[in-house]
Write an enzyme that holds these catalytic residues in place. Structure first.
Site, PDB file in Angstrom:
ATOM      1  N   ASP A  79       0.815  -1.011  -5.280  1.00  0.00           N
ATOM      2  CA  ASP A  79      -0.257  -0.275  -4.727  1.00  0.00           C
ATOM      3  C   ASP A  79       0.465   1.140  -4.644  1.00  0.00           C
ATOM      4  OD1 ASP A  79      -2.993   0.414  -4.701  1.00  0.00           O
ATOM      5  OD2 ASP A  79      -2.761   0.302  -2.362  1.00  0.00           O
ATOM      6  N   ASP A 126      -1.806   4.386  -2.643  1.00  0.00           N
ATOM      7  CA  ASP A 126      -2.354   5.036  -1.476  1.00  0.00           C
ATOM      8  C   ASP A 126      -2.097   4.090  -0.269  1.00  0.00           C
ATOM      9  OD1 ASP A 126      -3.434   6.393   0.663  1.00  0.00           O
ATOM     10  OD2 ASP A 126      -4.548   7.553  -1.102  1.00  0.00           O
TER      11      ASP A 126
END
Length: 365
Positions: A25, A27
């Site tokens: 991932d 953020d």
């Protein structure tokens, strides 16, 4: 070799050495807004230098993969061995398998939506450009300039029988100013005017993980997912049959993790991405008769001996065993923060607590 020696050897093995590919991932894991998470870029540069490819899988459909890649380069990430897949690409791939090349598709959201539809061989049309052109599908993604007219058009098209694909149903979106409404809010608005249901491709659904794994060319047992959200990254990894590393550098905290239900429990946990290079300490499921040592405040006791990783492992497996046995585990965030401090887990300044997802919206189903 004795059993004790074998156990020590396994524990000394770094997490990433067990896998041939990493789905990561962005953020909260690699960066927070424009700032890199400490240790993240250096860790991933070491991982790719060791020959382990990385695919960044993001639910954010507003930016193109090229824009994301430019952001990563500015942070200092070596791009060799890395690629990006977005939920808009997963939406485009889903439709490209079902529609003839060149089929007009209504695109609602940021510029990344139209670009990925074009790359998939379809013809994106904005709502303002539809006119009398019939469309067989509509893709709805988050965009800062999405209008009421566009949302109304999504509902009209879906009600008329067009395939409605939502890139994500994320409840929130992190911004430099805190959490903001995610695409789930826009999907919910459309649902007030139609009986249709969207097909969701973003995390925690498996489509984005499958697309990322196809880029890596890895089998399920050889693929690791790394994320900071239990309701998207970890639930999605489990649904896709993949191991996962949960990092405490983003949206969710130890409090969220300790109270997580089985579908949202990761294989490993670490303070940040540097945990990829640390000894592997899997959070094995505990047997039903595991003695869950809770204190009078219904909190797991923090062992006084051992390194912080092993102490963290003990706290979590104890909390999960207690919950699985029907026992109450303290849900006061302030008390869990105290345990975080005992374990040396720094709090990101932007993090707010009580981040566990609420009941899923009807769009999830």
């Amino acid at each position: 070799m004795t059993d004790e020696t074998t156990t020590t050897s396994v524990r000394a093995e770094a997490v990433i050495t067990r896998y041939r590919g990493l789905i990561c991932d962005l953020d909260g894991v690699l960066y927070r807004s424009a700032t890199a998470v400490p240790h993240a870029v250096q860790t991933l540069n070491r991982v790719t230098a060791q020959g382990v490819p990385v695919v960044f899988a993001t639910n954010n459909a507003s930016r193109s993969p090229q824009d994301v890649g430019d952001h990563l380069r500015r942070l200092g990430l070596t791009q060799q061995g890395c690629s990006v897949v977005t939920s808009s690409q997963a939406a485009a791939a889903h439709l490209a398998q079902r529609l003839a090349p060149g089929t007009p598709v209504c695109a609602v959201g940021g510029p990344g939506v139209a670009q990925t539809l074009t790359e998939a061989g379809l013809t994106p049309l904005r709502v303002a450009d539809l006119g009398d052109t019939p469309v067989q599908a509509v893709v709805q993604a988050l965009g800062t300039d999405v209008t009421w007219s566009e949302l109304a058009a999504v509902g009209h098209l879906a009600e008329a029988g067009a395939t409605w694909v939502a890139t994500t149903i994320d409840l929130t979106l992190p911004t430099p100013y805190g959490q903001a409404p995610g695409n789930d809010a826009l999907v919910a608005l459309v649902q007030t005017s139609t009986s249709a249901q969207p097909h969701v491709v973003g995390k925690p659904q498996t489509a984005l993980f499958d697309l990322a794994r196809s880029r890596l060319g890895t089998d399920q047992p050889d693929t690791l997912v790394c994320g900071d959200r239990l309701d998207t990254d970890i639930e999605g990894a489990n649904a896709a049959g993949l191991d996962s590393l949960f990092v405490l550098s983003g949206a969710c905290r130890l409090w969220d993790l300790a109270l997580a239900e089985r579908p949202a429990r990761p294989t490993y946990v670490a303070a940040d991405l540097s945990g990829l290079l640390a000894p592997a300490l899997p959070l094995h499921p505990t047997p039903p008769d595991h003695p869950a040592e809770l204190g009078p405040d219904a909190l797991p006791r923090v062992p006084s001996a051992g390194d912080n990783s092993k102490r963290l492992q003990s706290v979590l497996t104890t909390a999960w065993a207690a919950r699985d046995n029907g026992r109450h585990v303290c849900d006061h965030a302030d008390l869990w923060e105290r345990i975080e401090r005992q374990l040396g887990l720094a709090q990101p300044e932007h993090t707010t607590h009580h981040t566990r997802p609420s009941a899923p919206s009807k769009a999830r189903h």
